[in-house]
Design a protein around this motif. Structure first.
Motif, PDB file in Angstrom:
ATOM      1  N   ASP A 188       0.810  -1.220   0.000  1.00  0.00           N
ATOM      2  CA  ASP A 188       0.000   0.000   0.000  1.00  0.00           C
ATOM      3  C   ASP A 188       0.840   1.265   0.000  1.00  0.00           C
ATOM      4  N   PHE A 189       2.159   1.162  -0.140  1.00  0.00           N
ATOM      5  CA  PHE A 189       2.957   2.388  -0.243  1.00  0.00           C
ATOM      6  C   PHE A 189       3.068   2.814  -1.703  1.00  0.00           C
ATOM      7  N   GLU A 220       5.751  -3.586   4.943  1.00  0.00           N
ATOM      8  CA  GLU A 220       4.474  -3.047   5.434  1.00  0.00           C
ATOM      9  C   GLU A 220       4.648  -1.792   6.282  1.00  0.00           C
ATOM     10  N   THR A 221       5.890  -1.425   6.586  1.00  0.00           N
ATOM     11  CA  THR A 221       6.124  -0.282   7.482  1.00  0.00           C
ATOM     12  C   THR A 221       6.258   1.042   6.731  1.00  0.00           C
ATOM     13  N   TYR A 222       6.262   0.996   5.387  1.00  0.00           N
ATOM     14  CA  TYR A 222       6.496   2.213   4.607  1.00  0.00           C
ATOM     15  C   TYR A 222       5.206   2.716   3.970  1.00  0.00           C
ATOM     16  N   LYS A 223       5.119   4.035   3.827  1.00  0.00           N
ATOM     17  CA  LYS A 223       3.979   4.632   3.123  1.00  0.00           C
ATOM     18  C   LYS A 223       4.403   5.325   1.825  1.00  0.00           C
ATOM     19  N   LYS A 224       5.715   5.561   1.663  1.00  0.00           N
ATOM     20  CA  LYS A 224       6.194   6.196   0.444  1.00  0.00           C
ATOM     21  C   LYS A 224       7.653   5.818   0.208  1.00  0.00           C
ATOM     22  N   LYS A 237       8.311   6.261   6.570  1.00  0.00           N
ATOM     23  CA  LYS A 237       7.560   5.242   7.296  1.00  0.00           C
ATOM     24  C   LYS A 237       6.172   5.752   7.659  1.00  0.00           C
ATOM     25  N   LYS A 238       5.300   4.828   7.965  1.00  0.00           N
ATOM     26  CA  LYS A 238       3.926   5.144   8.355  1.00  0.00           C
ATOM     27  C   LYS A 238       3.900   5.843   9.697  1.00  0.00           C
TER      28      LYS A 238
END
Length: 238
Positions: A188-189, A220-224, A237-238
């Protein structure tokens, strides 16, 4: 003076052969077209069907059984088929039994624009209309129009030719300044690519990052993930 048959034998035979050849050629040209055979190269008829090809030929009075072989213009038939929105190339010839043979290569979409106008981008960088027969599984292109979609062509082509990227990237969004953001199938990033340049360096860095983050169970810990700097991967990171 004796009459020598050998003196006229050869010329007589030549005239006879020429007459028989001309007679045979005339009869052959007078024959009517004996049907149409459509062959799709690579065995694919996803975007245009055999029925559609036959209908096009019939509507333009090409496939009529009343047309003699001597008046059939094969160049016109090829031009007619090549003008079809879904056909990339068509070759036409007549078989010995009088059947019109057509070999057709269809256009290949590598991206699909969604939004106010929907269309495909084909492998030659040209706009291709959607098909009523088949929907291609290609990355979705957002924020693009038929006027600016060619800016994304090098990027879409690169992704199409790379197995890892084809498997994982499902969306390409155009941002102001001809910059691009990518969406992944399972993560989802977002991937911020920047301009569609230095693609080898950017995607090689991304693959190295992806492999390491997956092994460390940190995807799973990243958003971008930012690739615009080329020589490095900057993660948020999220």
């Amino acid at each position: 003076m004796k009459f020598k048959w050998s003196y006229i034998q050869l010329p007589f035979l030549l005239v006879l052969v020429a007459f028989l050849y001309g007679f045979s050629e005339q009869r052959n040209n007078a024959r009517k077209i004996n049907g149409v055979h459509v062959e799709f190269m690579m065995g694919e008829n996803l975007y245009v069907t055999e029925e559609a090809v036959n209908k096009l030929l019939i509507q333009n009075e090409v496939a009529s059984a009343e047309i003699g072989k001597e008046i059939l213009d094969l160049n016109r038939v090829e031009k007619l088929l090549n003008q079809h929105d879904m056909i990339e190339n068509a070759e036409v010839f007549l078989s010995l039994n009088g059947k019109l043979q057509t070999k057709i290569s269809q256009r290949k979409p590598i991206g699909r624009s969604v939004g106010e106008t929907s269309f495909y981008l084909d492998r030659n960088g040209e706009v291709m209309p959607l098909s009523t027969h088949y929907s291609a599984r290609v990355p979705l292109l957002e924020g693009m129009s038929s006027e600016n979609v060619r800016e994304a062509f090098p990027l879409v082509t690169y992704i199409h030719n790379d197995e890892f990227l084809t498997r994982n990237i499902t969306g390409i969004r155009r941002l102001p300044g001809a910059k691009f953001e990518l969406e992944l199938r399972e993560m989802d990033f977002k991937i911020y690519l920047g301009k569609a340049e230095n693609l080898d360096l950017k995607f090689n860095n991304f693959k190295a990052f992806y492999k390491k983050a997956m092994n460390d169970e940190k995807l799973e810990t990243y958003k971008k993930v930012n690739l615009q700097f080329g020589d490095q991967v900057v993660c948020t990171k999220k």
